[in-house]
Write a protein that holds these residues in place. Structure first.
Motif, PDB file in Angstrom:
ATOM      1  N   ALA A 157       0.858  -1.188   0.000  1.00 59.86           N
ATOM      2  CA  ALA A 157       0.000   0.000   0.000  1.00 59.86           C
ATOM      3  C   ALA A 157       0.890   1.232   0.000  1.00 59.86           C
ATOM      4  O   ALA A 157       2.119   1.134   0.123  1.00 59.86           O
ATOM      5  N   THR A 158       0.264   2.385  -0.115  1.00 59.69           N
ATOM      6  CA  THR A 158       0.986   3.659  -0.057  1.00 59.69           C
ATOM      7  C   THR A 158       0.325   4.546   0.990  1.00 59.69           C
ATOM      8  O   THR A 158      -0.876   4.401   1.273  1.00 59.69           O
ATOM      9  N   PRO A 159       1.081   5.483   1.574  1.00 56.11           N
ATOM     10  CA  PRO A 159       0.504   6.382   2.571  1.00 56.11           C
ATOM     11  C   PRO A 159      -0.721   7.113   2.015  1.00 56.11           C
ATOM     12  O   PRO A 159      -0.690   7.630   0.896  1.00 56.11           O
ATOM     13  N   GLY A 160      -1.787   7.119   2.806  1.00 53.82           N
ATOM     14  CA  GLY A 160      -3.023   7.762   2.386  1.00 53.82           C
ATOM     15  C   GLY A 160      -4.063   6.800   1.876  1.00 53.82           C
ATOM     16  O   GLY A 160      -5.238   7.169   1.746  1.00 53.82           O
ATOM     17  N   ASP A 161      -3.671   5.532   1.576  1.00 56.18           N
ATOM     18  CA  ASP A 161      -4.652   4.544   1.116  1.00 56.18           C
ATOM     19  C   ASP A 161      -5.657   4.243   2.228  1.00 56.18           C
ATOM     20  O   ASP A 161      -5.321   4.290   3.422  1.00 56.18           O
TER      21      ASP A 161
END
Length: 387
Positions: free
Chosen positions: A163-167
């Motif tokens: 995942a990526t930050p903010g997901d």
């Protein structure tokens, strides 16, 4: 029977627009009564974050906390958190007491306004240990997820690149999935499996049913471990299959552990989880043996007179009997004969009232046996001394 809706949809092509409530209504028409709908109660900004900096701080009470700077995505970061460790970049400052994560790890962050059913309250921004903690880095238990070897010590650390930050963490972890808790009558034993419930769901919605048991199986002539059945009447069929190339120390895939947990069981280990998964999906009880530990044939027979089943010694504090026959119950529980659990002396007024005796009844009974309350007995003794 607990039926995860996501798992049910994998065996039945249910209409995409069908809600959990509608699925439950259709199954009720097929005599699978709904007890309750479980899960899907997380609301608010639960997001994926990346730890940018960690600053351990020793407290007066001896505890060490971590003052962290966490990137939660451009839409949710604060423009500046000057007192957080590391470079002052858009992020959030969060206080965390766990220590099983580090800089660069992907974590799940509950930002202010998030409601977690496992906690029962809404997360807020508050001052603690001298800092304003603007959210919470979550553990598996706080999210209602099963533990594994990486998360049992505290924080849930996501796989790199997952995942990526903010997901949206609810989507990433499937936390929005709901589970049907169904009441199954004794004459509907087939419904104690995803296969059985799925077949009824397919009939209820008039859609195709992909039988999970409809797959190639090894031939009956395939070499397997020797089995000797000595009671063919009690066990007419015993099937054995050798499975090789399994690493028993490998972790259970997250999707499998999640389905097992949602179905009401606990994720234990890879081999045990695979066995339980097959049982839940097909309704066929089974057991995995460690081939290296088997000695001789697997023998299926009736117990002989005087035989007893061997069992493991329970862990300390896990119930059963401890050293020298002492009861070793779970923490927080009392022996069933203890007064507090039966509304006896020492219990609160409400518990005594529920036990059928008014508050103070036990104390008054004890006073009568001793000749009255303590202050009355003292007055009597004082009067005798004066006379």
């Amino acid at each position: 029977m607990r039926v995860p809706v996501e798992w049910l949809r994998s065996v039945v092509e249910l209409p995409a627009e069908a809600t959990t409530e509608e699925i439950a209504d259709r199954l009720t028409m097929y005599d699978l009564k709904l007890e309750e709908i479980v899960g899907g109660g997380i609301t608010g900004p639960l997001t994926v974050g990346r730890v940018l900096a960690v600053q351990p701080e020793k407290q007066k009470n001896g505890k060490t906390i971590n003052w962290c700077r966490v990137d939660v995505g451009p839409e949710r970061n604060e423009p500046s958190v000057p007192d957080a460790p590391g470079d002052d970049v858009p992020s959030r400052g969060i206080v965390c007491g766990a220590h099983n994560f580090g800089v660069g790890d992907l974590v799940v962050v509950s930002l202010p306004g998030t409601h977690l059913p496992e906690l029962g309250f809404e997360i807020g921004s508050r001052k603690t240990y001298g800092h304003v903690s603007d959210g919470m880095i979550c553990s598996t238990r706080e999210l209602g997820l099963p533990d594994d070897e990486t998360s049992a010590a505290g924080i849930l650390v996501l796989e790199p690149g997952s995942a990526t930050p903010g997901d949206d963490a609810v989507t990433v972890l499937g936390l929005g999935d709901q589970t049907l808790d169904l009441e199954v009558n004794p004459d509907r034993a087939y419904a104690l499996s995803l296969r059985g419930v799925g077949r009824d769901a397919a009939l209820a919605f008039d859609v195709p049913f992909a039988d999970p048991a409809d797959r190639p199986v090894p031939s009956a002539d395939t070499p397997a471990y020797p089995v000797r059945v000595e009671d063919p009447e009690g066990c007419p069929v015993f099937t054995a299959l050798v499975v090789s190339g399994v690493d028993p120390t490998a972790p259970t895939p997250a999707w499998m552990a999640r389905r097992i947990t949602d179905a009401g069981m606990r994720s234990i280990s890879l081999t045990v989880d695979v066995s339980n998964y097959v049982m839940l999906e097909l309704g066929q009880p089974n057991h995995c043996y460690d081939r290296d530990r088997l000695q001789g044939d697997v023998v299926v027979r009736r117990a002989r007179e005087g035989e007893r089943l061997a069992r493991r010694r329970p862990r300390a504090g896990a119930g059963g009997r401890g050293p020298r026959g002492r009861a070793a119950g779970r923490a927080g529980r009392r022996h069933p004969r203890a007064g507090r659990d039966r509304g006896g002396r020492g219990a609160g007024p409400r518990r005594r009232a529920r036990a059928g005796r008014p508050p103070g009844a036990d104390q008054r009974r004890a006073d009568r046996a001793r000749g009255g309350p303590a202050h009355v007995r003292a007055q009597r003794l004082h009067g005798r001394a004066r006379r």
